[in-house]
Motif scaffolding. Structure first.
Motif, PDB file in Angstrom:
ATOM      1  N   GLN A  17       0.821  -1.200   0.000  1.00 50.67           N
ATOM      2  CA  GLN A  17       0.000   0.000   0.000  1.00 50.67           C
ATOM      3  C   GLN A  17       0.860   1.258   0.000  1.00 50.67           C
ATOM      4  O   GLN A  17       0.550   2.232  -0.677  1.00 50.67           O
ATOM      5  CB  GLN A  17      -0.954   0.010   1.201  1.00 50.67           C
ATOM      6  CG  GLN A  17      -2.007  -1.071   1.131  1.00 50.67           C
ATOM      7  CD  GLN A  17      -2.856  -0.982  -0.127  1.00 50.67           C
ATOM      8  OE1 GLN A  17      -3.371   0.073  -0.455  1.00 50.67           O
ATOM      9  NE2 GLN A  17      -2.945  -2.073  -0.858  1.00 50.67           N
ATOM     10  N   ALA A  21       1.047   4.084  -2.894  1.00 45.26           N
ATOM     11  CA  ALA A  21       0.716   5.466  -2.554  1.00 45.26           C
ATOM     12  C   ALA A  21       1.874   6.428  -2.724  1.00 45.26           C
ATOM     13  O   ALA A  21       1.677   7.620  -2.917  1.00 45.26           O
ATOM     14  CB  ALA A  21       0.220   5.531  -1.113  1.00 45.26           C
ATOM     15  N   LEU A  47      -3.583  13.610  -3.112  1.00 45.83           N
ATOM     16  CA  LEU A  47      -4.155  12.267  -3.074  1.00 45.83           C
ATOM     17  C   LEU A  47      -3.087  11.223  -2.751  1.00 45.83           C
ATOM     18  O   LEU A  47      -3.328  10.295  -1.975  1.00 45.83           O
ATOM     19  CB  LEU A  47      -4.836  11.939  -4.408  1.00 45.83           C
ATOM     20  CG  LEU A  47      -5.503  10.562  -4.488  1.00 45.83           C
ATOM     21  CD1 LEU A  47      -6.574  10.421  -3.400  1.00 45.83           C
ATOM     22  CD2 LEU A  47      -6.104  10.348  -5.860  1.00 45.83           C
ATOM     23  N   ALA A  48      -1.890  11.379  -3.312  1.00 42.97           N
ATOM     24  CA  ALA A  48      -0.805  10.433  -3.019  1.00 42.97           C
ATOM     25  C   ALA A  48      -0.432  10.487  -1.535  1.00 42.97           C
ATOM     26  O   ALA A  48      -0.195   9.455  -0.902  1.00 42.97           O
ATOM     27  CB  ALA A  48       0.411  10.726  -3.886  1.00 42.97           C
ATOM     28  N   SER A  50      -2.455  11.413   0.909  1.00 43.31           N
ATOM     29  CA  SER A  50      -3.582  10.810   1.627  1.00 43.31           C
ATOM     30  C   SER A  50      -3.489   9.289   1.608  1.00 43.31           C
ATOM     31  O   SER A  50      -3.693   8.631   2.625  1.00 43.31           O
ATOM     32  CB  SER A  50      -4.908  11.229   0.994  1.00 43.31           C
ATOM     33  OG  SER A  50      -5.079  12.611   1.089  1.00 43.31           O
ATOM     34  N   ARG A  51      -3.173   8.739   0.461  1.00 39.43           N
ATOM     35  CA  ARG A  51      -3.050   7.280   0.349  1.00 39.43           C
ATOM     36  C   ARG A  51      -1.914   6.749   1.217  1.00 39.43           C
ATOM     37  O   ARG A  51      -2.034   5.697   1.825  1.00 39.43           O
ATOM     38  CB  ARG A  51      -2.845   6.885  -1.108  1.00 39.43           C
ATOM     39  CG  ARG A  51      -4.092   7.038  -1.929  1.00 39.43           C
ATOM     40  CD  ARG A  51      -3.855   6.680  -3.378  1.00 39.43           C
ATOM     41  NE  ARG A  51      -5.098   6.778  -4.119  1.00 39.43           N
ATOM     42  CZ  ARG A  51      -5.163   6.962  -5.424  1.00 39.43           C
ATOM     43  NH1 ARG A  51      -4.050   7.041  -6.143  1.00 39.43           N
ATOM     44  NH2 ARG A  51      -6.323   7.059  -6.021  1.00 39.43           N
ATOM     45  N   ALA A  55      -2.407   4.200   4.298  1.00 37.82           N
ATOM     46  CA  ALA A  55      -1.683   2.928   4.287  1.00 37.82           C
ATOM     47  C   ALA A  55      -0.783   2.777   5.509  1.00 37.82           C
ATOM     48  O   ALA A  55      -0.637   1.676   6.046  1.00 37.82           O
ATOM     49  CB  ALA A  55      -0.851   2.817   3.013  1.00 37.82           C
TER      50      ALA A  55
END
Length: 191
Positions: A17, A21, A47-48, A50-51, A55
């Motif tokens: 994950q 990300a 967004l990256a 956040s991911r 994760a």
């Protein structure tokens, strides 16, 4: 202190994950052949980031949960430990505040607080300004349990961070400060 290793499947999932990300920003040491300039990969998108947080958070929580289980008595669950931490950070926290932070119902939070009071880790006092609300404070035993678990958690993370380069640690620390600032004061939606 040596903690049991995270199960390989869970570790692999978290690492996968994070790899999905992560968007790394590096400057190439070699100049671009066409223009004679350094090339830069794009900055990570919101967004990256956040991911990556989504994760990484479960993996960090697993470590904290395991340490809390080892350093608190068998009668104190992870949610009870988290409640102690919330009350310590927010001395005027009431039942609703704790319930919201732990994502529990008011009745479940009330039972959790009752258990902490019965174990003499927490004191419940009526508030002067509103008798229908109570003020929750840690007892000396509650502070000791929280402090011991917090120190153990910090030591375990320090051990895990020991192999990182100074630059990586500095970047991670800066990122944590930025994340804490965002969590303390979330951005408002524009009208």
């Amino acid at each position: 202190m040596r903690l049991a290793k995270m199960p390989a499947a869970r570790h692999n999932y978290y690492m996968q994950q994070l790899q999905i990300a992560s968007v790394r920003r590096k400057t190439s040491a070699r100049p671009s052949a066409a223009r004679g300039r350094r090339t830069t990969k794009p900055a990570p998108s919101p967004l990256a980031l956040s991911r990556a947080i989504v994760a990484a958070a479960p993996a960090a929580t697993c470590i904290i949960r395991e340490i809390a289980a080892r350093y608190t008595s068998r009668d104190i669950s992870f949610p009870k430990f988290r409640a102690l931490a919330v009350i310590h950070r927010s001395p005027n926290a009431d039942l609703s505040t704790i319930a919201a932070h732990l994502a529990l119902t008011l009745s479940a939070t009330s039972r959790l607080v009752d258990a902490l009071v019965s174990k003499k880790l927490l004191l419940r006092k009526p508030r002067r300004d509103n008798r229908r609300k109570v003020r929750l404070t840690l007892t000396a035993a509650g502070r000791r349990a929280l402090d011991a678990t917090t120190r153990a958690t910090e030591s375990e993370f320090a051990r895990r961070f020991d192999h990182l380069t100074v630059d990586t640690r500095a970047a991670l620390l800066a990122a944590m400060h930025a994340l804490l600032a965002l969590c303390a004061d979330p951005p408002r939606a524009s009208d």
